[in-house]
Design a protein around this motif. Structure first.
Motif, PDB file in Angstrom:
ATOM      1  N   LEU A 296     -18.210   4.326  37.597  1.00 17.15           N
ATOM      2  CA  LEU A 296     -17.246   4.690  36.601  1.00 17.15           C
ATOM      3  C   LEU A 296     -16.283   3.302  36.110  1.00 17.15           C
ATOM      4  O   LEU A 296     -16.000   2.682  37.329  1.00 17.15           O
ATOM      5  CB  LEU A 296     -16.366   5.644  37.282  1.00 17.15           C
TER       6      LEU A 296
ATOM      7  N   ILE B 148     -13.063   3.073  34.251  1.00 18.49           N
ATOM      8  CA  ILE B 148     -12.024   3.617  33.511  1.00 18.49           C
ATOM      9  C   ILE B 148     -10.938   2.792  32.947  1.00 18.49           C
ATOM     10  O   ILE B 148     -10.391   2.369  34.060  1.00 18.49           O
ATOM     11  CB  ILE B 148     -11.621   4.859  34.286  1.00 18.49           C
TER      12      ILE B 148
ATOM     13  N   HIS C 296     -17.776  12.094  39.440  1.00 17.51           N
ATOM     14  CA  HIS C 296     -19.374  12.129  39.680  1.00 17.51           C
ATOM     15  C   HIS C 296     -19.437  12.374  41.235  1.00 17.51           C
ATOM     16  O   HIS C 296     -18.980  12.354  41.958  1.00 17.51           O
ATOM     17  CB  HIS C 296     -19.712  10.585  39.258  1.00 17.51           C
TER      18      HIS C 296
ATOM     19  N   LEU D 163      -4.652   6.852  38.067  1.00 14.12           N
ATOM     20  CA  LEU D 163      -4.118   5.799  37.090  1.00 14.12           C
ATOM     21  C   LEU D 163      -2.679   6.098  36.729  1.00 14.12           C
ATOM     22  O   LEU D 163      -2.469   7.430  36.251  1.00 14.12           O
ATOM     23  CB  LEU D 163      -5.084   5.968  35.754  1.00 14.12           C
TER      24      LEU D 163
ATOM     25  N   GLY E 217      -7.063  -0.156  34.691  1.00 18.98           N
ATOM     26  CA  GLY E 217      -8.491   0.307  34.726  1.00 18.98           C
ATOM     27  C   GLY E 217      -8.779   0.785  36.055  1.00 18.98           C
ATOM     28  O   GLY E 217      -8.150   0.206  37.286  1.00 18.98           O
ATOM     29  N   ALA E 218      -9.620   1.830  36.425  1.00 17.74           N
ATOM     30  CA  ALA E 218      -9.950   2.279  37.627  1.00 17.74           C
ATOM     31  C   ALA E 218     -11.487   2.127  37.755  1.00 17.74           C
ATOM     32  O   ALA E 218     -12.335   2.528  36.574  1.00 17.74           O
ATOM     33  CB  ALA E 218      -9.516   3.513  38.165  1.00 17.74           C
ATOM     34  N   HIS E 219     -12.366   1.437  38.505  1.00 17.92           N
ATOM     35  CA  HIS E 219     -13.759   1.370  38.508  1.00 17.92           C
ATOM     36  C   HIS E 219     -14.372   1.929  39.864  1.00 17.92           C
ATOM     37  O   HIS E 219     -13.820   1.674  40.783  1.00 17.92           O
ATOM     38  CB  HIS E 219     -14.194   0.023  38.394  1.00 17.92           C
ATOM     39  N   THR E 220     -15.549   2.562  39.575  1.00 17.23           N
ATOM     40  CA  THR E 220     -16.346   2.742  40.869  1.00 17.23           C
ATOM     41  C   THR E 220     -17.659   2.141  40.664  1.00 17.23           C
ATOM     42  O   THR E 220     -18.359   2.617  39.890  1.00 17.23           O
ATOM     43  CB  THR E 220     -16.386   4.368  41.012  1.00 17.23           C
ATOM     44  N   PHE E 221     -18.350   1.530  41.749  1.00 16.94           N
ATOM     45  CA  PHE E 221     -19.493   1.158  41.845  1.00 16.94           C
ATOM     46  C   PHE E 221     -20.323   1.338  43.239  1.00 16.94           C
ATOM     47  O   PHE E 221     -20.268   0.544  44.062  1.00 16.94           O
ATOM     48  CB  PHE E 221     -19.600  -0.410  41.834  1.00 16.94           C
ATOM     49  N   PRO E 222     -20.569   2.764  43.420  1.00 15.56           N
ATOM     50  CA  PRO E 222     -21.094   3.131  44.583  1.00 15.56           C
ATOM     51  C   PRO E 222     -22.622   2.693  44.674  1.00 15.56           C
ATOM     52  O   PRO E 222     -23.418   3.245  43.815  1.00 15.56           O
ATOM     53  CB  PRO E 222     -20.621   4.626  44.712  1.00 15.56           C
TER      54      PRO E 222
ATOM     55  N   HIS F 239     -21.922  11.672  48.173  1.00 15.93           N
ATOM     56  CA  HIS F 239     -20.789  10.797  47.296  1.00 15.93           C
ATOM     57  C   HIS F 239     -20.129  11.597  46.549  1.00 15.93           C
ATOM     58  O   HIS F 239     -20.743  12.380  45.600  1.00 15.93           O
ATOM     59  CB  HIS F 239     -21.465   9.835  46.881  1.00 15.93           C
ATOM     60  N   GLU F 240     -18.645  11.600  46.394  1.00 18.44           N
ATOM     61  CA  GLU F 240     -18.113  12.046  45.191  1.00 18.44           C
ATOM     62  C   GLU F 240     -16.784  11.291  44.908  1.00 18.44           C
ATOM     63  O   GLU F 240     -16.386  10.774  45.637  1.00 18.44           O
ATOM     64  CB  GLU F 240     -17.434  13.572  45.211  1.00 18.44           C
ATOM     65  N   ALA F 241     -16.522  11.214  43.494  1.00 17.56           N
ATOM     66  CA  ALA F 241     -15.449  10.333  43.123  1.00 17.56           C
ATOM     67  C   ALA F 241     -14.812  11.185  41.815  1.00 17.56           C
ATOM     68  O   ALA F 241     -15.549  11.928  40.988  1.00 17.56           O
ATOM     69  CB  ALA F 241     -15.971   9.024  42.578  1.00 17.56           C
ATOM     70  N   THR F 242     -13.541  10.851  41.900  1.00 19.31           N
ATOM     71  CA  THR F 242     -12.721  11.321  40.774  1.00 19.31           C
ATOM     72  C   THR F 242     -11.768  10.612  40.475  1.00 19.31           C
ATOM     73  O   THR F 242     -11.572   9.738  40.911  1.00 19.31           O
ATOM     74  CB  THR F 242     -11.821  12.735  41.329  1.00 19.31           C
ATOM     75  N   THR F 243     -11.445  10.606  39.043  1.00 20.77           N
ATOM     76  CA  THR F 243     -10.269   9.756  38.587  1.00 20.77           C
ATOM     77  C   THR F 243      -9.354  10.628  37.729  1.00 20.77           C
ATOM     78  O   THR F 243      -9.923  11.567  37.132  1.00 20.77           O
ATOM     79  CB  THR F 243     -10.836   8.730  37.674  1.00 20.77           C
TER      80      THR F 243
ATOM     81  N   LYS G 164      -5.094  11.521  36.372  1.00 24.63           N
ATOM     82  CA  LYS G 164      -3.700  10.717  36.478  1.00 24.63           C
ATOM     83  C   LYS G 164      -2.776  12.009  37.061  1.00 24.63           C
ATOM     84  O   LYS G 164      -3.365  13.037  37.308  1.00 24.63           O
ATOM     85  CB  LYS G 164      -2.979  10.641  35.043  1.00 24.63           C
TER      86      LYS G 164
END
Lengths: 427, 481
Positions: A350, A352, A361, B395, B401-406, B419-423, B425
């Protein structure tokens, strides 16, 4: 290189091709050192001496290849044999909509205004394999659906390779345009008919204007000597809905680069996939959804079942730009590893830059539930069938969004065949 | 709404770094630049045995062949490695027997930091090994620990007094040529902490190190080695601060943890290096390599609260080599203004029945970029490996910015990975709910951020949790009451 003699210098897109060739010469084939190709090596393919332009035209009888068509329903067909259009097997139309050939769209002046606006506009100009295609592709499908139109039946694009050449490199190029309120369904398939090596490096550009609806189904069930690099670029304008379903069961090495660019508000993008692999098969799904405008949605759901020595890769990237507020982006990737030697590499990513968004995800790697398996067995279902049933159920929610019932039935059959069982009910 | 994002932004910008002061202590600093002579000089200054000097030189040889990594999602001006002084030690360096002998100015510094050594000694029962500009100045509670057979001292002391342990374990988890910064650290590390817990001993108190970069133009390269012998337990705390300065300071540390059979190490970090001012000027480059090795039934747990540094590049990892070993990673990373953080973990499952948990919370505000980068790798012989990962991002404002690289790599069919990810505010409805119950917006945000981070804060030792909470508040002041 001996390509020059085969290239038409007077061609309207000649400049684009020269440019693209320059880029490819600079970059070459991607290597594992590049982040995007970390898990997929093209080394084995580069060792093969592929012929780029087939020497002769080959013909096929319809009854030989009927099973590869969606013969239960009527459809428009654009058929290529070793990269060359087969008018005998095809059914094109110019009745209100244009469903015809890329080569004629590129050369005939009447298509010039459309080509000028759309050709090579969304496809990457620096991704090496895409530029390789831009430089050398000569043929493919051209579909233009004007405002408020919808073709009477779905379109099938099928590429056959006969194996008359020892090893063949195919580079089809498709351009698909759905104008405002237009609607279109496409089924694409690549099929190799012998055990000779084939590498297909395909590029498809899809443009969906305001309120357009495009459903695209990719059936990847090729023989295990065939490799496919499928690059798809999709440009969506306001309120359009595009869905791409990818069913990967066959092939030696498959790489799907699926790129969605949301250039309008209230856009809906759907990408779903079922991957079932065995042997030494390798499938790499690379998706990109770029949320450029506010109020858009994207849905991703990829299911994978990996057996024997198979390798699966999933790399899903969601980018949400600063102005793309109120974005809803969902991504789901579930995998079953059913063999000790199978490998799965997944990277749901992601990026963002907007704060008022809902992005999530999920990713899992696991096995079949032993209790569920026991439950089915205790009710008299043999283990193999029970496992297949559970795997089928695992993949099923991807099929729920397939809108052509015959495609769904066909995929069900392919799943049953791939799992090696007869599930005993009409799937 | 009474409290707008504009206001929040303004408040965040005007918020100054509270720990930005410079202590005027005479330092003994080596000339700038890096070559073999400098390394030999560092080694000589530390009165190191020959094997250590050779070890450093070998690392330097590797480093020269390496290139600075560029894959991380951070952008910064590359430090000029030839314009850094690789050694800076507080000048008056007696061998202290008690705190009274410590330079009063130094003590004053600690007081300003709020970690006054004697206070901690009395109140918290924490043994502190303070590394100020690379040299360990005071080690407290040594005697109490010595009774249990626990060795807790500076790494240079350990090299002299326990060479057999250091020789055996240093570089065993993070090899000299592991990466660019690890190689650099191996060549020039000036000090750090060493800890050895003997077989079956449960360390009676939390061990703690406090790092602080003081001297201008110095890089801090500390090296930490923690060895927990069979069946032992230790909880180790590490905190870092740096005074504010215009130029960027480099910090490239290496931490190696070794948990032998049935041992458990809990390693907690609160990092509050100077993050740069609101224009993004200055701040610390934090390029750290942290890794732990678990033998059979061992457990390593990393907890980190990252609120400082201009650029963070840090991936505390666990190699789950032994069967039934456990790795944990709990992280809160807060970025504000122009801060950039690329942090996460690696869980390498090698043994059978290995388990790992990753909980990562990222909070970005201002114009900052916050990335989670993680790897979960299950090797083909790691039967029944289990992983659960969760990365949530929050955020604040629309310029961050918020980033995820799993990365997830599984080669065994019995692996179970989630694995779970959320973004998201902070929801307007959440704030409305609080407002409606008489909680003002600022307090409501504090409440929500606290709740968002609770899972990780709970994992910190008590004294640290309080400090971490304070830090969170400072970092996000304006949004957090």
């Amino acid at each position: 290189m001996a390509f020059e003699s085969n290239v038409d210098i007077e061609h309207p897109v000649h400049d684009l091709r020269t440019e693209a060739m320059k880029n490819f010469e600079l970059k070459g084939f991607p290597s594992k050192k590049e982040e995007a190709w970390k898990y997929t090596s093209l080394n084995s393919l580069q060792k093969i001496d592929f012929s780029i332009f087939p020497k002769e035209e080959n013909a096929l009888e319809y009854k030989e290849v009927k099973k590869y068509f969606l013969h239960e329903i009527d459809s428009y067909k654009i058929v290529f044999i070793d990269g060359i259009y087969s008018s005998y097997l095809s059914e094109t139309t110019h009745d209100g909509v244009d469903i015809c050939l890329m080569s004629s769209a590129l050369t005939k002046p009447m298509y010039r205004p459309v080509i000028d606006v759309y050709f090579n506009k969304i496809a990457s100009k620096d991704e090496s394999l895409t530029t390789l295609n831009t430089a050398f592709s000569r043929e493919g499908a051209y579909i233009y659906i004007p405002k408020n139109k919808m073709p009477k039946k779905p379109v099938e694009i099928i590429h056959f390779s006969t194996g008359n050449e020892a090893s063949l490199l195919l580079q089809p190029r498709n351009l698909i345009i759905a104008e405002e309120n237009a609607e279109l369904q496409v089924i694409e398939r690549h099929q190799s008919l012998t055990s000779n090596e084939v590498l297909t490096n395909s590029v498809t550009e899809i443009f969906a204007a305001d309120n357009a609806i495009v459903d695209y189904y990719k059936i990847q069930n090729d023989a295990e000597n065939a490799s496919l690099i499928d690059n798809t670029y999709i440009d969506q304008k306001s309120k359009s809905a595009v869905s791409v379903h990818t069913f990967s069961f066959g092939g030696k090495l498959t790489r799907n680069n699926l790129n969605f660019y949301q250039n309008g508000q209230h856009v809906d993008s759907t990408m779903k996939g079922v991957t079932i692999l065995g042997n030494k098969q390798h499938v790499d799904h690379h998706t990109l959804v770029h949320h450029i405008e506010p109020n858009c949605e994207s849905h991703q759901d990829y299911k994978g079942i990996y057996g024997e020595n198979a390798t699966g890769v999933f790399n899903g990237k969601i980018i949400v730009d600063k102005i793309a507020q109120k974005t809803n982006a969902f991504q789901q990737n579930n995998n079953l590893l059913v063999s000790d030697k199978a490998t799965i590499n997944t990277k749901p990513q992601l990026e963002i830059f907007a704060d008022d968004v809902k992005c999530s995800h999920g990713c899992t790697i696991g096995q079949l539930d032993e209790d569920a398996l026991f439950y089915l067995q205790s009710r008299g279902i043999p283990k193999k069938e029970a496992r297949a049933l559970l795997m089928y159920a695992f993949a099923n929610n991807v099929l729920a969004s397939v809108r052509i019932p015959e495609v769904k039935a066909r995929i069900n059959k392919l799943i049953a065949k791939k799992l090696g069982v007869n599930l005993g009910f009409d799937l | 709404m009474a409290y707008t994002e504009e206001e929040l932004k303004k408040e965040l910008e005007t918020k100054e770094y509270e720990y930005g002061f410079y202590t005027d202590i005479e330092s003994d600093t080596l000339p700038v630049g890096l070559n073999e002579d400098i390394i030999i000089a560092i080694s000589k200054k530390k009165e190191e045995p020959e094997w250590m000097t050779l070890w450093r030189l070998e690392a330097f040889k590797y480093w020269k062949e390496m290139e600075e990594p560029e894959w991380a999602n951070v952008h910064y001006k590359k430090p000029d490695f030839q314009s850094i002084s690789y050694y800076s030690a507080p000048n008056k360096k007696p061998k202290y027997n008690s705190l009274d002998e410590v330079d009063p100015e130094l003590l004053e510094t600690f007081k300003k930091l709020g970690i006054s050594v004697d206070e901690q000694k009395k109140l918290a029962g924490v043994a502190v090994d303070i590394v100020m500009d690379s040299v360990s100045v005071a080690t407290t509670f040594k005697k109490t620990l010595a009774e249990k057979g626990i060795i807790f001292c500076s790494i240079s002391e350990a090299i002299k007094e326990h060479p057999e342990l250091v020789k055996k374990y240093i570089g065993s988890v993070v090899p000299k040529r592991d990466n660019f910064y690890a190689a650099l650290n191996s060549a020039v590390f000036s000090d750090g902490s060493f800890c050895y817990i003997p077989k079956g001993v449960k360390c009676p108190m939390e061990l703690s190190t406090y790092f602080r970069i003081n001297q201008a133009g110095t890089g801090q390269f500390e090296r930490t080695l923690v060895i927990a012998d069979e069946g032992s337990y230790v909880s180790y705390l590490e905190g870092c601060t740096a005074p504010s300065r215009d130029e960027n300071q480099l910090h490239a540390a290496v931490v190696e943890l070794i948990a032998l059979d049935d041992a458990e190490i809990k390693y907690s970090t609160v990092q509050n290096w100077f993050p740069g001012d609101k224009e993004g000027k200055g701040g610390v480059y934090n390029f750290v390599t942290k890794r732990g090795l678990c033998e059979k039934n061992a457990k390593i747990s990393w907890t980190q609260v990252e609120t400082g540094s201009a650029v963070t590049w840090k991936y505390p990892s666990c190699i789950l080599k032994g069967d039934n070993s456990i790795g944990e990673f709990y992280s809160i990373a807060v970025t504000n203004n122009f801060q950039q953080a690329d942090t996460g973990t690696k869980m390498i499952h090698l043994g059978k029945n290995t388990r790992s948990t990753i909980i990562s919370k990222g909070i970005s505000a201002g114009k900052s970029q916050n990335s989670y980068r993680g790897l979960v790798q299950v090797n083909s012989r790691a039967e029944n490996a289990r992983n659960f990962s969760q990365c949530d991002s929050l955020l604040m404002g629309n310029e961050c910015g918020a980033h995820t690289f799993p990365y997830i790599e599984a080669k065994n069919k019995t692996a179970q990975i989630e694995h779970e990810a959320t973004t998201s505010k902070i929801g307007e409805d959440q704030i409305f709910y609080c407002n409606q119950r008489g909680i003002d917006t600022e307090k409501a945000i504090a409440l929500i951020v606290n709740g968002f981070s609770k899972e990780v804060l709970n994992k910190l030792p008590m004294e640290f949790a309080v400090e971490a909470q304070k830090l969170l508040e400072i970092s996000l002041e304006g949004s957090v009451g």
